[in-house]
Motif scaffolding. Structure first.
Motif, PDB file in Angstrom:
ATOM      1  N   LYS A 146       1.492  -6.674 -11.847  1.00  0.00           N
ATOM      2  CA  LYS A 146       0.713  -6.537 -12.823  1.00  0.00           C
ATOM      3  C   LYS A 146       1.852  -6.323 -14.020  1.00  0.00           C
ATOM      4  O   LYS A 146       1.240  -6.872 -15.263  1.00  0.00           O
ATOM      5  CB  LYS A 146      -0.099  -5.243 -12.862  1.00  0.00           C
ATOM      6  N   GLN A 147       3.079  -5.968 -13.851  1.00  0.00           N
ATOM      7  CA  GLN A 147       4.170  -5.922 -14.883  1.00  0.00           C
ATOM      8  C   GLN A 147       4.827  -7.454 -14.971  1.00  0.00           C
ATOM      9  O   GLN A 147       5.845  -7.418 -15.696  1.00  0.00           O
ATOM     10  CB  GLN A 147       4.944  -4.879 -14.863  1.00  0.00           C
ATOM     11  N   SER A 148       4.255  -8.303 -14.209  1.00  0.00           N
ATOM     12  CA  SER A 148       4.944  -9.822 -14.333  1.00  0.00           C
ATOM     13  C   SER A 148       6.180  -9.711 -13.223  1.00  0.00           C
ATOM     14  O   SER A 148       7.186 -10.490 -13.756  1.00  0.00           O
ATOM     15  CB  SER A 148       4.993 -10.538 -15.649  1.00  0.00           C
ATOM     16  N   VAL A 149       6.518  -8.765 -12.810  1.00  0.00           N
ATOM     17  CA  VAL A 149       7.560  -8.831 -11.720  1.00  0.00           C
ATOM     18  C   VAL A 149       7.520  -9.813 -10.577  1.00  0.00           C
ATOM     19  O   VAL A 149       6.147  -9.846 -10.082  1.00  0.00           O
ATOM     20  CB  VAL A 149       7.996  -7.480 -11.044  1.00  0.00           C
ATOM     21  N   THR A 150       8.235 -10.705 -10.491  1.00  0.00           N
ATOM     22  CA  THR A 150       8.280 -11.780  -9.429  1.00  0.00           C
ATOM     23  C   THR A 150       8.732 -11.033  -8.254  1.00  0.00           C
ATOM     24  O   THR A 150       9.719 -10.542  -8.035  1.00  0.00           O
ATOM     25  CB  THR A 150       9.062 -13.072  -9.636  1.00  0.00           C
ATOM     26  N   ILE A 151       7.836 -11.092  -7.058  1.00  0.00           N
ATOM     27  CA  ILE A 151       8.314 -10.522  -5.876  1.00  0.00           C
ATOM     28  C   ILE A 151       8.348 -11.415  -4.740  1.00  0.00           C
ATOM     29  O   ILE A 151       7.410 -12.185  -4.243  1.00  0.00           O
ATOM     30  CB  ILE A 151       7.243  -9.458  -5.381  1.00  0.00           C
ATOM     31  N   LEU A 152       9.422 -11.536  -3.947  1.00  0.00           N
ATOM     32  CA  LEU A 152       9.583 -12.055  -2.604  1.00  0.00           C
ATOM     33  C   LEU A 152      10.024 -11.191  -1.283  1.00  0.00           C
ATOM     34  O   LEU A 152      10.840 -10.530  -1.514  1.00  0.00           O
ATOM     35  CB  LEU A 152      10.680 -13.231  -2.781  1.00  0.00           C
ATOM     36  N   LEU A 153       8.857 -11.056  -0.608  1.00  0.00           N
ATOM     37  CA  LEU A 153       8.936 -10.195   0.509  1.00  0.00           C
ATOM     38  C   LEU A 153       8.928 -10.467   1.708  1.00  0.00           C
ATOM     39  O   LEU A 153       8.209 -11.286   2.377  1.00  0.00           O
ATOM     40  CB  LEU A 153       7.619  -9.229   0.219  1.00  0.00           C
ATOM     41  N   VAL A 154      10.000 -10.457   2.515  1.00  0.00           N
ATOM     42  CA  VAL A 154      10.072 -10.768   4.166  1.00  0.00           C
ATOM     43  C   VAL A 154       9.798  -9.620   4.745  1.00  0.00           C
ATOM     44  O   VAL A 154       9.804  -8.414   4.644  1.00  0.00           O
ATOM     45  CB  VAL A 154      11.851 -10.821   4.347  1.00  0.00           C
ATOM     46  N   THR A 155       8.654 -10.003   5.496  1.00  0.00           N
ATOM     47  CA  THR A 155       8.007  -8.994   6.661  1.00  0.00           C
ATOM     48  C   THR A 155       7.324  -9.599   7.800  1.00  0.00           C
ATOM     49  O   THR A 155       7.095 -10.853   8.036  1.00  0.00           O
ATOM     50  CB  THR A 155       6.832  -8.253   5.772  1.00  0.00           C
ATOM     51  N   HIS A 156       7.258  -8.704   8.878  1.00  0.00           N
ATOM     52  CA  HIS A 156       6.805  -9.327  10.184  1.00  0.00           C
ATOM     53  C   HIS A 156       5.203  -8.621  10.152  1.00  0.00           C
ATOM     54  O   HIS A 156       4.427  -9.275  10.813  1.00  0.00           O
ATOM     55  CB  HIS A 156       7.374  -8.335  11.251  1.00  0.00           C
ATOM     56  N   ASP A 157       5.059  -7.626   9.312  1.00  0.00           N
ATOM     57  CA  ASP A 157       3.614  -7.075   9.185  1.00  0.00           C
ATOM     58  C   ASP A 157       2.516  -7.933   8.276  1.00  0.00           C
ATOM     59  O   ASP A 157       2.168  -7.447   7.262  1.00  0.00           O
ATOM     60  CB  ASP A 157       3.759  -5.555   8.540  1.00  0.00           C
ATOM     61  N   VAL A 193       2.735   0.333  -5.023  1.00  0.00           N
ATOM     62  CA  VAL A 193       3.832   0.190  -5.976  1.00  0.00           C
ATOM     63  C   VAL A 193       4.095  -1.351  -6.381  1.00  0.00           C
ATOM     64  O   VAL A 193       4.202  -1.345  -7.704  1.00  0.00           O
ATOM     65  CB  VAL A 193       5.117   0.980  -5.621  1.00  0.00           C
ATOM     66  N   LEU A 194       4.313  -1.972  -5.351  1.00  0.00           N
ATOM     67  CA  LEU A 194       4.667  -3.763  -5.448  1.00  0.00           C
ATOM     68  C   LEU A 194       3.465  -4.260  -6.402  1.00  0.00           C
ATOM     69  O   LEU A 194       3.769  -4.976  -7.215  1.00  0.00           O
ATOM     70  CB  LEU A 194       4.477  -4.201  -4.344  1.00  0.00           C
ATOM     71  N   LYS A 221       7.018 -17.402 -11.662  1.00  0.00           N
ATOM     72  CA  LYS A 221       7.122 -16.216 -12.284  1.00  0.00           C
ATOM     73  C   LYS A 221       5.905 -15.256 -12.130  1.00  0.00           C
ATOM     74  O   LYS A 221       4.558 -15.918 -12.261  1.00  0.00           O
ATOM     75  CB  LYS A 221       6.999 -16.349 -13.868  1.00  0.00           C
ATOM     76  N   GLY A 222       5.807 -13.924 -11.648  1.00  0.00           N
ATOM     77  CA  GLY A 222       4.783 -13.369 -11.449  1.00  0.00           C
ATOM     78  C   GLY A 222       4.024 -13.375 -10.211  1.00  0.00           C
ATOM     79  O   GLY A 222       3.269 -12.650 -10.046  1.00  0.00           O
ATOM     80  N   ASP A 223       4.744 -14.438  -9.292  1.00  0.00           N
ATOM     81  CA  ASP A 223       4.287 -14.445  -7.946  1.00  0.00           C
ATOM     82  C   ASP A 223       4.493 -13.158  -7.106  1.00  0.00           C
ATOM     83  O   ASP A 223       5.730 -12.914  -7.213  1.00  0.00           O
ATOM     84  CB  ASP A 223       4.448 -15.843  -7.439  1.00  0.00           C
ATOM     85  N   PHE A 224       3.724 -12.909  -6.044  1.00  0.00           N
ATOM     86  CA  PHE A 224       3.916 -11.980  -5.151  1.00  0.00           C
ATOM     87  C   PHE A 224       4.091 -12.835  -3.729  1.00  0.00           C
ATOM     88  O   PHE A 224       2.870 -13.196  -3.305  1.00  0.00           O
ATOM     89  CB  PHE A 224       2.965 -10.764  -5.014  1.00  0.00           C
ATOM     90  N   VAL A 225       5.091 -13.005  -3.197  1.00  0.00           N
ATOM     91  CA  VAL A 225       5.252 -14.225  -2.293  1.00  0.00           C
ATOM     92  C   VAL A 225       5.622 -13.346  -0.887  1.00  0.00           C
ATOM     93  O   VAL A 225       6.493 -12.900  -0.791  1.00  0.00           O
ATOM     94  CB  VAL A 225       6.020 -15.312  -2.446  1.00  0.00           C
ATOM     95  N   ASN A 233      17.004  -0.393 -12.388  1.00  0.00           N
ATOM     96  CA  ASN A 233      17.458  -1.439 -13.353  1.00  0.00           C
ATOM     97  C   ASN A 233      16.306  -2.269 -13.833  1.00  0.00           C
ATOM     98  O   ASN A 233      16.653  -3.277 -14.748  1.00  0.00           O
ATOM     99  CB  ASN A 233      18.534  -2.389 -12.615  1.00  0.00           C
ATOM    100  N   ARG A 234      14.875  -1.856 -13.625  1.00  0.00           N
ATOM    101  CA  ARG A 234      13.816  -2.493 -14.142  1.00  0.00           C
ATOM    102  C   ARG A 234      14.084  -4.167 -14.055  1.00  0.00           C
ATOM    103  O   ARG A 234      13.955  -5.051 -14.988  1.00  0.00           O
ATOM    104  CB  ARG A 234      13.453  -2.266 -15.773  1.00  0.00           C
ATOM    105  N   PRO A 235      13.990  -4.491 -12.642  1.00  0.00           N
ATOM    106  CA  PRO A 235      14.184  -5.877 -12.495  1.00  0.00           C
ATOM    107  C   PRO A 235      13.011  -6.606 -12.720  1.00  0.00           C
ATOM    108  O   PRO A 235      12.006  -6.467 -12.576  1.00  0.00           O
ATOM    109  CB  PRO A 235      14.660  -6.044 -11.147  1.00  0.00           C
TER     110      PRO A 235
END
Length: 260
Positions: free
Chosen positions: A193-204, A187-188, A34-38, A162-164
């Motif tokens: 900081k609002q404890s949203v868990t983020i999973l981001l696929v990227t080439h960059d 934005v991410l 929870k709260g990770d930005f991966v 939807n405030r995911p």
């Protein structure tokens, strides 16, 4: 103890056709708290999008188990908690007869159901995400009339309305100019900081490793999962071995370019 949002155990997947079987994923084990930005990184064809589709139930598991907040993902019922932006968003929008506002508000369908009127609260939330993504001037335009970068920001707004508590993004910055890419990562970071868990696929990877707190590097196998600091410290030879071609990781925070 941290709460596991996604937990993947021994995930393998093979694409099958009449002529051959192509392994895409081999024995993937991954836990995201929870709260990770991966940031999920890797070369083209490395299985990143396949893994995302398996997590979200878009594709059927062949081998292994996936848990979302402790529940087997086949029994997970709170899908409205997950915002998702596909790399196919731009192609979906072509010729689609809807305004930007209508597309964004459609992100509330899972929560409200079909054919329900949108409340004053819903429309206030619409204004909030329009402002967050700096697309207030687009709200009455037809989605099919927008540029690729504008369209992608609209679908990001749709995922956010939807405030995911969980946000899954598959190459969300494709077609977005550099200035808006920076604003997008800002934005991410606010969401993290609002404890949203983020999973981001990227080439960059040169940009994302300066923002994500963890990096998972996939190329069939999961070759690396650790902090962004640990990933930055991987040697050029090790990175090139993972990617299968010469690669040098360079941080954008130091005014240099990333060679991929």
């Amino acid at each position: 103890m941290s709460e596991a949002i996604f937990e993947l155990k021994n995930i393998s997947y093979t694409y099958k056709d009449k002529l051959e079987h192509t392994p895409a994923l081999k024995n993937i084990n991954l836990k995201i708290d929870k709260g990770d930005f991966v940031a999920l990184v890797g070369p083209n064809g490395s299985g990143k999008t396949t893994l995302i589709k398996l997590i979200l139930g878009v594709m059927k598991l062949q081998k292994g188990e996936i848990y979302i907040k402790g529940d087997n993902h086949q029994k997970y019922a709170s899908w409205q908690e997950i915002g998702y932006v596909s790399q196919k968003s731009n192609s979906f929008a072509k010729g689609f007869p809807a305004s930007v506002s209508e597309v964004i508000l459609s992100g509330l369908t899972k929560q409200k159901g079909l054919f329900k009127r949108f409340s004053r609260k819903d429309k206030k939330r619409l204004e909030e995400v329009l402002e967050l993504l700096d697309i207030q001037d687009l709200k009455d335009k037809n989605i099919s009339s927008l540029s690729g970068g504008q369209t992608q920001r609209v679908f990001i707004a749709r995922a956010l309305i939807n405030r995911p508590s969980i946000l899954v993004l598959d190459e969300p910055t494709v077609g977005i100019d550099n200035q808006h890419v920076k604003e997008f990562y800002d934005v991410l970071l606010k969401l993290k900081k609002q404890s949203v868990t983020i999973l981001l696929v990227t080439h960059d990877i040169g940009v994302v490793v300066d923002h994500a707190n963890e990096v998972a590097c996939l190329n069939g196998h999961l070759h690396f999962h650790g902090t962004n600091h640990e990933f930055k410290n991987l040697g050029e030879a090790e990175l090139s071995k993972i990617y299968g071609f010469p690669l040098q990781l360079v941080s954008h925070d130091h005014d240099r370019e990333c060679c991929v």
